[in-house]
Design a protein around this motif. Sequence first.
Motif, PDB file in Angstrom:
ATOM      1  N   LEU A  19      47.029   4.187  -7.938  1.00  0.00           N
ATOM      2  CA  LEU A  19      48.099   4.207  -6.935  1.00  0.00           C
ATOM      3  C   LEU A  19      47.707   3.413  -5.698  1.00  0.00           C
ATOM      4  CD1 LEU A  19      50.743   5.295  -5.673  1.00  0.00           C
ATOM      5  CD2 LEU A  19      49.499   7.397  -5.108  1.00  0.00           C
ATOM      6  N   ARG A  22      48.918  -0.169  -5.430  1.00  0.00           N
ATOM      7  CA  ARG A  22      50.338  -0.316  -5.105  1.00  0.00           C
ATOM      8  C   ARG A  22      50.607   0.012  -3.648  1.00  0.00           C
ATOM      9  NH1 ARG A  22      49.000   2.176 -10.045  1.00  0.00           N
ATOM     10  NH2 ARG A  22      50.569   3.835  -9.933  1.00  0.00           N
ATOM     11  N   ASP A 154      57.179   3.539 -11.360  1.00  0.00           N
ATOM     12  CA  ASP A 154      55.901   3.951 -10.758  1.00  0.00           C
ATOM     13  C   ASP A 154      56.062   5.364 -10.206  1.00  0.00           C
ATOM     14  OD1 ASP A 154      53.485   4.240  -9.438  1.00  0.00           O
ATOM     15  OD2 ASP A 154      53.424   2.140  -8.809  1.00  0.00           O
TER      16      ASP A 154
END
Length: 290
Positions: A19, A22, A154
């Motif tokens: 994560l 991103r 996502d």
Amino acid sequence: MVSSPHEAMHRIFQEYPGLFSRVSEVLGVDIPPPTSATTLPTDLTEARPVERRVDTLLRIETEHDGPFVLAIEAQGKKDPRKTASWPYYVSYLHNRYGLPVLLLVVCQDRATAEWAARPIRIGLRQWQTLALNPLVAGPHNMPVITDVAEARKDLALATLAAITHADNPDVGAILKTLSAALRDTPEAIADPIVELTAQGLGNRPAAQQWRNLVAVDTSFYKSFMSEEIRDEGRAEGRAEGILLVLEARGIDFPDETREKITSCDDPQLLRQWLSRAATAATIEEVFTGE
């Protein structure tokens, strides 16, 4: 049920180490995606009686740029002590692991995020010995995701975004999107998201919205917390149903009775009261046999 926005804001990176790549992209920092990530001990205590503990600590491996250490702090409010703690964390970790160190601070309100983003400079006016520039993720820069397809692309980022926007006036739409995105998601993926979101919302009004959505949209999930969330949603729904039936039938009841009904968390008892409320002539008959 555990309800801790602080835990959710950093623990989500333990569950989904990728994560961070991103999030860094959202924050405008070009950090390559990890090839692997290892959770490291969070205790930064020295042999001397000085205890310092970072919230989450990860060693991130990348394909071309090598490894680095990522320290993640969940910050609920401004804390002047962090101007001393954070530089200590970074310098200690750099010394301990011999790797580049990044500090990510996750916040749920804009004022705290703006405070956390200020550079921390140590030294004299004429010369800075150390300058620390935390990366900060919060409601000011995390995306507002209200498109189900985008959330599904996502889920980890969508979850963190929902947590950081817990106080957003449109949080209902954000949570509804996340809930809808989980409908066809395997249980092993959905369960941590259900739980982290519940933790991240804490005791805010949005937490009840999430419980209600989970009770309807994710009824097939079996984890302890998601079961508890659904049970709470069902219990509150039955309590509201009892009150509506009593009011519709013109049966008077004092505030103490309302409190008794709304505070009850026994599904079987609430079911009995609801059944009796449909035919009882007085409020006393609803509680017959107790």
